[in-house]
Design an enzyme around this catalytic site. Structure first.
Site, mmCIF file in Angstrom:
data_model
loop_
_atom_site.group_PDB
_atom_site.id
_atom_site.type_symbol
_atom_site.label_atom_id
_atom_site.label_comp_id
_atom_site.label_asym_id
_atom_site.label_seq_id
_atom_site.Cartn_x
_atom_site.Cartn_y
_atom_site.Cartn_z
ATOM 1 N N LYS A 134 0.854 -1.275 -0.084
ATOM 2 C CA LYS A 134 0.111 -0.125 -0.142
ATOM 3 C C LYS A 134 0.806 1.425 0.066
ATOM 4 O O LYS A 134 0.483 2.453 -0.564
ATOM 5 C CB LYS A 134 -0.835 -0.102 1.187
ATOM 6 N N LYS A 217 -2.513 -11.120 -8.964
ATOM 7 C CA LYS A 217 -3.846 -11.537 -8.830
ATOM 8 C C LYS A 217 -5.134 -10.677 -9.304
ATOM 9 O O LYS A 217 -5.000 -9.448 -9.747
ATOM 10 C CB LYS A 217 -3.927 -11.570 -7.137
ATOM 11 N N LYS A 220 -9.585 -5.582 -7.145
ATOM 12 C CA LYS A 220 -10.422 -4.315 -7.513
ATOM 13 C C LYS A 220 -9.661 -3.257 -7.795
ATOM 14 O O LYS A 220 -10.018 -2.263 -8.584
ATOM 15 C CB LYS A 220 -11.368 -3.959 -6.121
HETATM 16 P P1 TYM Z 1 -10.571 -8.191 0.500
HETATM 17 O O1 TYM Z 1 -11.808 -7.299 0.542
HETATM 18 O O2 TYM Z 1 -9.349 -7.508 -0.246
HETATM 19 O O3 TYM Z 1 -11.052 -9.679 -0.157
HETATM 20 C C1 TYM Z 1 -12.110 -10.386 0.234
HETATM 21 C C2 TYM Z 1 -11.630 -11.812 0.296
HETATM 22 O O4 TYM Z 1 -11.089 -12.175 -1.110
HETATM 23 C C3 TYM Z 1 -10.016 -12.987 -1.361
HETATM 24 N N1 TYM Z 1 -9.354 -12.505 -2.516
HETATM 25 C C4 TYM Z 1 -8.933 -13.205 -3.337
HETATM 26 N N2 TYM Z 1 -9.066 -14.721 -3.357
HETATM 27 C C5 TYM Z 1 -8.127 -15.391 -4.243
HETATM 28 N N3 TYM Z 1 -7.426 -14.727 -5.375
HETATM 29 C C6 TYM Z 1 -7.751 -13.446 -5.606
HETATM 30 N N4 TYM Z 1 -7.381 -12.812 -6.682
HETATM 31 C C7 TYM Z 1 -8.486 -12.435 -4.295
HETATM 32 N N5 TYM Z 1 -8.675 -11.120 -4.337
HETATM 33 C C8 TYM Z 1 -9.276 -11.300 -3.067
HETATM 34 C C9 TYM Z 1 -9.348 -12.249 -0.158
HETATM 35 O O5 TYM Z 1 -8.105 -13.219 0.274
HETATM 36 C C10 TYM Z 1 -10.413 -12.327 0.928
HETATM 37 O O6 TYM Z 1 -10.584 -13.609 1.617
HETATM 38 N N6 TYM Z 1 -8.603 -7.979 4.878
HETATM 39 C C11 TYM Z 1 -9.636 -8.516 4.244
HETATM 40 C C12 TYM Z 1 -11.070 -8.509 4.822
HETATM 41 C C13 TYM Z 1 -11.172 -8.509 6.344
HETATM 42 C C14 TYM Z 1 -11.212 -10.179 6.834
HETATM 43 C C15 TYM Z 1 -11.305 -9.558 8.357
HETATM 44 C C16 TYM Z 1 -11.156 -11.152 6.389
HETATM 45 C C17 TYM Z 1 -11.208 -7.870 7.307
HETATM 46 N N7 TYM Z 1 -11.153 -8.302 8.551
HETATM 47 C C18 TYM Z 1 -11.367 -10.806 8.878
HETATM 48 C C19 TYM Z 1 -11.206 -12.477 7.216
HETATM 49 C C20 TYM Z 1 -11.283 -12.051 8.689
HETATM 50 C C21 TYM Z 1 -9.643 -8.206 2.882
HETATM 51 O O7 TYM Z 1 -9.014 -7.129 2.500
HETATM 52 O O8 TYM Z 1 -10.135 -8.414 1.897
#
Ligand code: TYM
Length: 354
Positions: A134, A217, A220
Site C-alpha cells: 500500500k 492477482k 479491485k
Molecule cells: P478483500 O476485500 O481484499 O478480499 C476479500 C476476500 O477475497 C479474497 N481475494 C482473493 N482470493 C483469491 N484470489 C484473488 N485474486 C483474491 N482477491 C481477493 C481475499 O483473500 C479475501 O478472503 N482484509 C480482508 C478483509 C477482512 C477480513 C477480516 C477477512 C477484514 N477483516 C477478518 C477475514 C477475517 C480483505 O482485505 O479482503
C-alpha cells in the site's frame, strides 16, 4: 465466569444450529466494501462461506471500517456496503444459517482493536507485506489505519473467538498476525482466552485467482479489465476475456507456459469442468492450441459459473425491506457475541466500573 478456550475439546457439529451454536467451532470472514465482488473474492472466499455455513457457527461481515483507509466518499461507502451485502445474499449466504453483518454495526470491534493495538509493535506492523504494498502504491496516503489494518482484522476474528477463517492466499500473513496478537493477549493476561485462528480453504490449499492482465492477482484496484465481476453481464465477460494477453502459441511440445498463459489456465481450473481443462492442456502440450477458441470456452464457462448469482443480484437489490431485515437481524446476533467477548476482555485487562 470467563469461558476460556479448551484446545483438547472436540467440537460437535449438531443438527440444530441455533440451539447448539455456542459449542461449534466458529468461522469469521469479511470482505471490504470497496466495490463489486470479483471472481477472486468468489473463489477465494465466498465458495468457502457457502460450504461452511452448513457446518459451523459462522459470521460473515462487510468490512466497511477497513475500507476507510482509502477515504471513500460517504455516498460511495454506503453504496458499496449495500452492493457487497446484496452479492453475499445472491451468492447463497443464508442469513438463517450464518450471521451476516456490517462491521460498523458492531462497534465493540473498535474497542477490541484499541486494546490489541497496545500490544502490537511498530516493527511487526511495518513488515506486513500488505502495508508495504500500500505504501508503494499510495505514497501520499500512509495513514495509521493502514499500518494497524492487521490489528483491526485480528479484532474482527478474535471478537467471536473464531478458529477458522476462509480467505484467499493474500490474507495468510494477516492470519499469522491475528494468532500473534491473540496469543500475546493470552500470555499477558495469563489465560488461554483466545483460540488460534487459521486461514481455511475447503480445497486445502489457499487460492489465488490471477487477473486477466497477466500480471498478478485479480483485484479491485488493478483496473476494470483485470477483474471479472459477479455482476458483469455475459457480453462484458466475453469482451474482457477476449482481450486477455496471449501470444502466437507454444513452439515446442510440453513447453512451460508463460505467466500470462498460465494465469488463464489457472482461472479455467476453477470455472471449467476438469475435462475441458484437460482438453486445452493437451492441445497446448501438442502445440495445437488456438487461443481464440480457448478464450471463447473460458468466457462461456465463466458466464455459466456466475449466471445464477448474477440473476439473483438484480432481484435482491430491488428488495429494500429484505436487505434491511437481514442487516438488523445480523447486527443483533453479532452484537450478542461481541458483547460477551468484550465483557470478558475488560475483566481480564482489569477495566472495571466501581
Ligand atoms: P478483500 O476485500 O481484499 O478480499 C476479500 C476476500 O477475497 C479474497 N481475494 C482473493 N482470493 C483469491 N484470489 C484473488 N485474486 C483474491 N482477491 C481477493 C481475499 O483473500 C479475501 O478472503 N482484509 C480482508 C478483509 C477482512 C477480513 C477480516 C477477512 C477484514 N477483516 C477478518 C477475514 C477475517 C480483505 O482485505 O479482503
Amino acid at each position: 465466569m470467563i469461558q476460556t478456550y479448551n484446545k483438547n475439546y472436540t467440537y460437535p457439529i449438531p443438527q440444530n444450529y441455533f440451539l447448539f451454536s455456542r459449542h461449534m467451532e466458529t468461522v469469521v470472514s469479511g470482505i471490504r466494501s470497496t466495490g463489486k465482488l470479483h471472481l477472486g473474492n468468489y473463489y477465494g472466499a465466498i465458495t468457502n462461506f457457502l460450504e461452511m455455513q452448513n457446518q459451523y457457527r459462522c459470521f460473515f461481515f462487510i468490512a466497511d471500517l477497513h475500507s476507510l483507509t482509502t477515504h471513500p466518499t460517504p455516498h460511495d461507502l454506503q453504496s458499496n456496503v449495500r452492493q457487497v451485502l446484496v452479492e453475499y445474499l445472491a451468492a447463497g449466504i443464508d442469513p438463517e444459517k450464518a450471521t451476516i453483518y456490517i462491521q460498523s454495526d458492531v462497534i465493540e470491534v473498535a474497542e477490541l482493536y484499541l486494546y490489541l493495538n497496545m500490544n502490537a509493535y511498530l516493527g511487526e506492523l511495518e513488515r506486513a507485506t500488505s502495508f508495504k504494498d500500500k505504501v508503494r502504491a499510495n505514497p501520499d496516503n500512509i495513514n495509521a489505519g493502514l499500518l494497524t489494518y492487521p490489528v483491526l482484522m485480528a479484532a474482527d476474528i478474535l471478537l467471536h473467538k473464531a478458529t477458522k477463517v476462509p480467505v484467499g492466499k493474500d490474507q495468510e500473513q494477516h492470519l499469522e498476525m491475528a494468532r500473534t496478537f491473540g496469543n500475546r493477549f493470552n500470555r499477558l493476561y495469563k489465560q488461554e482466552y483466545f483460540p488460534e485462528p487459521y486461514a481455511y480453504n475447503h480445497g486445502k490449499q489457499l487460492v489465488k485467482i490471477p487477473g486477466l492482465d497477466g500480471k498478478g492477482k485479480m483485484g479491485k484496484s488493478e483496473g476494470e479489465a483485470n477483474a471479472v465481476y459477479l455482476s458483469d453481464d455475459a457480453e462484458t465477460i466475453r469482451k474482457k476475456v477476449m482481450k486477455a494477453v496471449t501470444d502466437s502459441g507454444p513452439t515446442e511440445p510440453n513447453q512451460t507456459k508463460p505467466d500470462y498463459i498460465q494465469n488463464l489456465f489457472d482461472i479455467m481450473k476453477v470455472v471449467s469442468p476438469e475435462d475441458t481443462l484437460q482438453h486445452f492442456e493437451n492441445l497446448y502440450n501438442r502445440c495445437e492450441i488456438r487461443y481464440g477458441d480457448f478464450k471463447k470456452q473460458l468466457a462461456a464457462d465463466m458466464i455459466s459459473a456466475t449466471a445464477e448469482v448474477r440473476e439473483r443480484i438484480h432481484a435482491i437489490s430491488a428488495d429494500d425491506a429484505y436487505i434491511r431485515k437481514v442487516v438488523e437481524q445480523g447486527a443483533e446476533k453479532a452484537h450478542e457475541s461481541a458483547r460477551s467477548t468484550l465483557k470478558d476482555v475488560r475483566e481480564l485487562i482489569g477495566i472495571r466500573k466501581f
